[in-house]
Scaffold this motif. Structure first.
Motif, mmCIF file in Angstrom:
data_model
loop_
_atom_site.group_PDB
_atom_site.id
_atom_site.type_symbol
_atom_site.label_atom_id
_atom_site.label_comp_id
_atom_site.label_asym_id
_atom_site.label_seq_id
_atom_site.Cartn_x
_atom_site.Cartn_y
_atom_site.Cartn_z
ATOM 1 N N VAL A 180 0.833 -1.211 0.000
ATOM 2 C CA VAL A 180 0.000 0.000 0.000
ATOM 3 C C VAL A 180 0.868 1.263 0.000
ATOM 4 C CG1 VAL A 180 -1.663 1.362 1.345
ATOM 5 C CG2 VAL A 180 -1.881 -1.146 1.229
ATOM 6 N N LEU A 181 0.561 2.188 -0.893
ATOM 7 C CA LEU A 181 1.109 3.540 -0.827
ATOM 8 C C LEU A 181 -0.074 4.502 -0.844
ATOM 9 C CD1 LEU A 181 3.894 5.139 -0.993
ATOM 10 C CD2 LEU A 181 3.283 5.555 -3.372
ATOM 11 N N VAL A 182 -0.188 5.312 0.216
ATOM 12 C CA VAL A 182 -1.281 6.294 0.267
ATOM 13 C C VAL A 182 -0.758 7.602 -0.321
ATOM 14 C CG1 VAL A 182 -3.021 7.385 1.725
ATOM 15 C CG2 VAL A 182 -2.109 5.157 2.363
ATOM 16 N N THR A 183 -1.553 8.195 -1.203
ATOM 17 C CA THR A 183 -1.064 9.351 -1.961
ATOM 18 C C THR A 183 -2.055 10.515 -1.925
ATOM 19 O OG1 THR A 183 -2.040 8.383 -3.949
ATOM 20 C CG2 THR A 183 0.292 7.949 -3.557
ATOM 21 N N ARG A 184 -1.557 11.676 -2.345
ATOM 22 C CA ARG A 184 -2.382 12.881 -2.413
ATOM 23 C C ARG A 184 -3.266 12.776 -3.660
ATOM 24 N NH1 ARG A 184 1.672 16.499 -3.206
ATOM 25 N NH2 ARG A 184 1.185 16.376 -5.381
ATOM 26 N N GLY A 185 -4.367 12.052 -3.533
ATOM 27 C CA GLY A 185 -5.205 11.720 -4.685
ATOM 28 C C GLY A 185 -4.518 10.654 -5.512
ATOM 29 N N SER A 186 -5.282 9.934 -6.349
ATOM 30 C CA SER A 186 -4.577 8.959 -7.187
ATOM 31 C C SER A 186 -3.783 9.664 -8.271
ATOM 32 C CB SER A 186 -5.511 7.896 -7.752
ATOM 33 O OG SER A 186 -6.735 8.420 -8.132
#
Ligand SMILES: *Cc1c(COP(=O)(O)O)cnc(C)c1O
Length: 356
Positions: free
Chosen positions: A74-80
């Motif tokens: 998982v990488l959580v990002t600033r919007g996809s």
């Protein structure tokens, strides 16, 4: 061969910036990040004076649980949108490498590629076959040794079309050492089929993009995620901004993944899908609608006699829909997002009153 062999060697070797919060969390006395020791005036959370965690463990864990994958994927990002940009920068050397996309599709793949000076190879969707994927065409395009990434949007924006998983899985196997295949599942919450997240373990060159912007009602929070092989996730962490996720965004995303929120989201998703079926029926009976495509997303693409005129007229009545007429493949097409039941009723009333 590993999918990492496709990445830019200078990124593989880059030592990432070690931010204070990535080295150590918050302590009773935290004097390592030049932050203010006092909460900002009016900050009800009392924590905006502190830098957020680069990849908040609780959120990564919640996302991993939600999609039934390991947290290392998982990488959580600033919007996809940020994940799309990170992928292109990590895999495509400027002026040398290429991405493949299947237009008409989401515009950000090509824009991020052009910003990085990566070539964009188009394998158009098959317009005569309900905008289906041209799988043989994708296989052929990937023979170009410059190709690094293939972006597939499933269900596709703006056509709403769904592709069979089996074809994409076969493409992954066929291109296991040629390309990373990214399936953008921004609208998957509205679809009947399961996510391809369950196939990540078997296919290291598959990646899945998800967003909180659509079904989860958090477009303003800017939060998305990439699910991929642990190697790809570690690679992208090397070029991730030091603190990509605002504290308020992290809190909103965590809240969205709580069981009560997920239950509410599921009800709203069902309501939107019902709204979509009702709109499809309304469109079927309108004399000026020439075509509409089956959609598994929260919108419908349709073709009318004069698309720009209808868009303008609706706008004059206070209803905004998206005009796609400037795209030759989508001449006279508009994309209508499904709204709340009263919004849908207002739209239907106007569509039925409209006389071209
Ligand atoms: C809306 C949308 C997104 C979401 O982008 P965010 O940056 O997460 O808001 C991603 N992909 C597609 C195809 C979309 O339509």
């Amino acid at each position: 061969m590993s999918v990492l062999d496709l990445a830019r060697p200078e990124i593989r070797e880059l030592a990432p910036y070690a931010s204070a919060r990535s080295i150590a969390g918050i302590s009773p006395v935290t004097l390592n990040a030049n932050e203010s020791p006092w909460p900002a005036p009016g900050d009800a959370t009392g924590k905006l004076n502190r830098y957020p965690e680069p990849q908040p463990a609780a959120l990564v864990e919640a996302v991993a649980n939600h999609f039934a994958v390991d947290a290392s994927r998982v990488l959580v990002t600033r919007g996809s949108d940020e994940a799309i940009d990170l992928l292109i920068r990590a895999f495509c050397a400027a002026g040398r490498h290429a991405i493949v996309q299947c237009p008409p599709t989401f515009g950000m793949y090509a824009i991020s590629a052009r910003i990085q000076d990566a070539r964009v190879i188009n394998v158009p969707l098959l317009a005569d076959e309900g905008f289906g994927l041209d799988l043989p065409g994708l296989g052929l395009a990937a023979e170009d040794p410059a190709v690094r990434l293939i972006f597939l949007c499933r269900p596709n924006n703006p056509t709403g079309s769904m592709y069979e998983a089996e074809g994409i899985l076969n493409l992954c196997r066929q291109l296991s050492d040629q390309a990373l295949i990214i399936v953008d599942e921004a609208y998957m919450d509205f679809a009947a089929e399961p996510s391809m997240a369950k196939d990540l373990e078997a296919l290291p060159n598959l990646a899945v993009l998800r967003t909180f912007s659509k079904a989860h009602a958090l477009a303003g929070a800017r939060c998305g995620c990439l699910l991929a092989s642990p190697d790809v996730i570690s690679l992208l962490k090397r070029i991730l901004a030091p603190y990509p996720l605002p504290t308020a965004t992290i809190d909103a995303a965590l809240k969205a993944l709580e069981p009560e929120s997920l239950a509410a989201t599921q009800l709203q998703t069902q309501l939107l899908n019902q709204g979509r079926e009702v709109l499809a029926k309304v469109l079927k009976d309108l004399p000026y609608v020439r075509e509409q495509w089956p959609s598994e997303a929260n919108f419908i693409l349709l073709r009318v006699d004069d698309g720009p005129a209808l868009c303008d007229w609706l706008a004059g009545q206070g209803v905004l829909v998206r005009n796609f007429h400037s795209n030759p493949v989508l001449s006279n097409c508009l994309r209508i997002s499904i709204g709340s039941p009263p919004e849908n009723a207002r739209l239907a009333q106007l569509l039925e009153a409209y006389s071209p």
